[in-house]
Every structure is written in structure tokens, then in C-alpha cells.
Design a protein around this motif. Structure first.
Motif, short mmCIF file in Angstrom:
data_model
loop_
_atom_site.label_atom_id
_atom_site.label_comp_id
_atom_site.label_asym_id
_atom_site.label_seq_id
_atom_site.Cartn_x
_atom_site.Cartn_y
_atom_site.Cartn_z
N GLY A 36 42.23 27.61 40.25
CA GLY A 36 41.74 28.89 40.76
C GLY A 36 40.33 29.21 40.30
N TYR A 37 40.04 30.49 40.35
CA TYR A 37 38.73 31.00 39.95
C TYR A 37 38.80 31.39 38.48
N GLN A 38 37.79 31.05 37.73
CA GLN A 38 37.73 31.41 36.32
C GLN A 38 36.50 32.29 36.12
N TRP A 39 36.76 33.55 35.81
CA TRP A 39 35.69 34.54 35.71
C TRP A 39 35.79 35.33 34.41
N LYS A 40 34.70 36.01 34.07
CA LYS A 40 34.63 36.90 32.92
C LYS A 40 34.05 38.23 33.37
N GLU A 41 34.29 39.24 32.57
CA GLU A 41 33.66 40.54 32.80
C GLU A 41 32.44 40.66 31.91
N PRO A 42 31.38 41.28 32.43
CA PRO A 42 30.23 41.52 31.55
C PRO A 42 30.60 42.58 30.51
N LYS A 43 30.06 42.43 29.34
CA LYS A 43 30.28 43.42 28.27
C LYS A 43 29.21 44.49 28.42
N ASN A 44 29.54 45.53 29.18
CA ASN A 44 28.53 46.55 29.45
C ASN A 44 28.92 47.93 28.95
N GLY A 45 29.96 48.02 28.17
CA GLY A 45 30.37 49.30 27.61
C GLY A 45 31.17 50.17 28.55
N GLY A 46 31.35 49.73 29.79
CA GLY A 46 32.13 50.50 30.75
C GLY A 46 33.62 50.21 30.62
N ARG A 47 34.39 50.80 31.48
CA ARG A 47 35.84 50.59 31.48
C ARG A 47 36.14 49.23 32.09
N SER A 48 36.79 48.36 31.38
CA SER A 48 37.03 46.99 31.83
C SER A 48 38.22 46.91 32.78
N LEU A 49 38.26 45.83 33.55
CA LEU A 49 39.43 45.58 34.40
C LEU A 49 40.67 45.39 33.55
N ALA A 50 40.52 44.76 32.40
CA ALA A 50 41.66 44.54 31.52
C ALA A 50 42.30 45.88 31.14
N SER A 51 41.49 46.87 30.81
CA SER A 51 42.07 48.16 30.44
C SER A 51 42.62 48.89 31.66
N ARG A 52 41.96 48.75 32.80
CA ARG A 52 42.44 49.42 34.01
C ARG A 52 43.76 48.83 34.48
N TYR A 53 43.97 47.53 34.22
CA TYR A 53 45.24 46.89 34.59
C TYR A 53 46.23 46.86 33.43
N LYS A 54 45.97 47.65 32.39
CA LYS A 54 46.87 47.82 31.24
C LYS A 54 47.17 46.50 30.52
N ALA A 55 46.18 45.65 30.39
CA ALA A 55 46.36 44.37 29.71
C ALA A 55 46.24 44.59 28.21
N GLY A 56 47.31 45.10 27.61
CA GLY A 56 47.33 45.35 26.18
C GLY A 56 47.57 44.09 25.38
N GLY A 57 48.11 43.07 26.01
CA GLY A 57 48.36 41.78 25.39
C GLY A 57 48.07 40.70 26.41
N ILE A 58 48.02 39.46 25.94
CA ILE A 58 47.79 38.34 26.86
C ILE A 58 48.83 37.27 26.63
N PRO A 59 49.15 36.47 27.62
CA PRO A 59 48.64 36.58 28.98
C PRO A 59 49.20 37.83 29.68
N HIS A 60 48.40 38.38 30.54
CA HIS A 60 48.80 39.54 31.33
C HIS A 60 48.52 39.20 32.79
N PHE A 61 49.53 39.41 33.63
CA PHE A 61 49.44 39.02 35.03
C PHE A 61 49.53 40.25 35.93
N VAL A 62 48.79 40.19 37.04
CA VAL A 62 48.80 41.26 38.04
C VAL A 62 48.85 40.57 39.40
N LEU A 63 49.87 40.91 40.19
CA LEU A 63 49.98 40.37 41.55
C LEU A 63 49.54 41.45 42.53
N ILE A 64 48.60 41.09 43.40
CA ILE A 64 48.02 42.01 44.37
C ILE A 64 48.31 41.49 45.77
N SER A 65 48.68 42.40 46.67
CA SER A 65 49.00 42.02 48.05
C SER A 65 47.73 41.68 48.84
#
Length: 165
Positions: free
Chosen positions: A105-134
Motif C-alpha cells: 500500500g501507501y506509506q505516508w507520514k504526517e508533518p509535525k506542524n503543531g496542529g491536530r493530527s490524524l492519529a488523534s482525530r481517529y483516536k489512535a491512542g495505541g498502535i497498531p490502530h486501524f480505521v476502515l473507511i467506505s
């Protein structure tokens, strides 16, 4: 005793959408991501097929144990499913790891810009954390942790057999 719940709900509703956590049934949260070459991407580029987000780290044992099953579902579901690994590792070690290991698949990172991360928005409190989207961009399922077979089991509940190539 007075309940503050309605007050908190009103305040939460006034927060910008990018600060709010997502939940099952919500529209997917999107944000700026980049690949190992530094090219920018958005999850919305993949809309129209199922998206499985995998928040992971190269130092996480269960994350690494999921790799063979991730490869298997990449082949099983073909172009019906986009796998997106979102690493929380430091860029140099992550880039080196990707050069040495073939990851599905695609391997990506988020920039560290001080904003709200996708990890926090998807409640990734631990890893691995999975999200299935339609394919329509709705969150179908979120879960944390890995054990052998869980990915195929969860995907089978949402992606019908007739979509498998």
C-alpha cells in the motif's frame, strides 16, 4: 447535582471540525500527508474505494507482525481497497526502513506542524490502530491491536465477496 454535559456538547460542536475526534458513521478526517520522497498526499485522493488506515511504527512488534496479513489483503482485495500506513516514526529511520522493506500500500507520514493530527482525530491512542473507511468516505470501523486473522475477518464483514478479484 447539575450536569455540565449539555454545555460541553455545545462547546465541542463549536470546535473546528479538524479538532474533533471522528467516530463510526462520520465523514473521514483528511489532512496533509507525505511519502518518503516528500511528495504531499491526502486521503481524499483514494476516495471511491475502501481505505484501511494503519497507524504504526517500525519499533512496534504487533505492527510488524501484521505485515504478512496486510500483504495478503492487498492482493485479496486488489483495487477495491487502498492500504495506507501512517507512521509515527522519525523521518530518517522511517525512510531507511521503507528502502529496506517492501511494505504494501501507501506509506505516508504526517508533518509535525503543531496542529491536530490524524492519529488523534481517529483516536489512535495505541498502535497498531486501524480505521476502515467506505468508498463514500464514511468511517465504518476503528480498532486498536493486532492478532493473526483479524484484518481479514473485519474486512470480510464490510467488503462483500463479490468485490474480491
Amino acid at each position: 447535582m447539575r450536569s455540565f454535559r449539555p454545555v460541553f456538547q455545545q462547546l465541542y460542536a463549536r470546535m473546528p471540525a479538524e479538532w474533533q475526534e471522528t467516530k463510526k458513521g462520520d465523514d473521514m478526517a483528511d489532512g496533509l500527508l507525505y511519502d518518503a520522497e516528500g511528495e504531499s498526499h491526502h486521503l481524499s485522493e483514494l476516495q471511491g474505494r475502501y481505505i484501511l488506515l494503519d497507524f504504526w511504527s517500525i519499533y512496534c512488534g504487533p505492527c510488524r507482525m501484521s505485515e504478512p496479513e496486510m500483504e495478503e489483503i492487498a492482493h485479496l482485495y486488489g483495487d477495491k481497497l487502498a492500504l495506507v500506513g501512517i507512521s509515527n516514526d522519525e523521518k530518517t529511520s522511517w525512510s531507511k526502513f521503507l528502502k529496506e522493506h517492501k511494505m504494501p500500500g501507501y506509506q505516508w507520514k504526517e508533518p509535525k506542524n503543531g496542529g491536530r493530527s490524524l492519529a488523534s482525530r481517529y483516536k489512535a491512542g495505541g498502535i497498531p490502530h486501524f480505521v476502515l473507511i467506505s468508498p463514500e468516505g464514511k468511517i465504518l470501523k476503528m480498532w486498536t491491536g493486532y492478532r493473526k486473522g483479524i484484518l481479514k475477518s473485519k474486512l470480510k464483514k464490510f467488503i462483500s465477496e463479490d468485490t474480491i478479484q
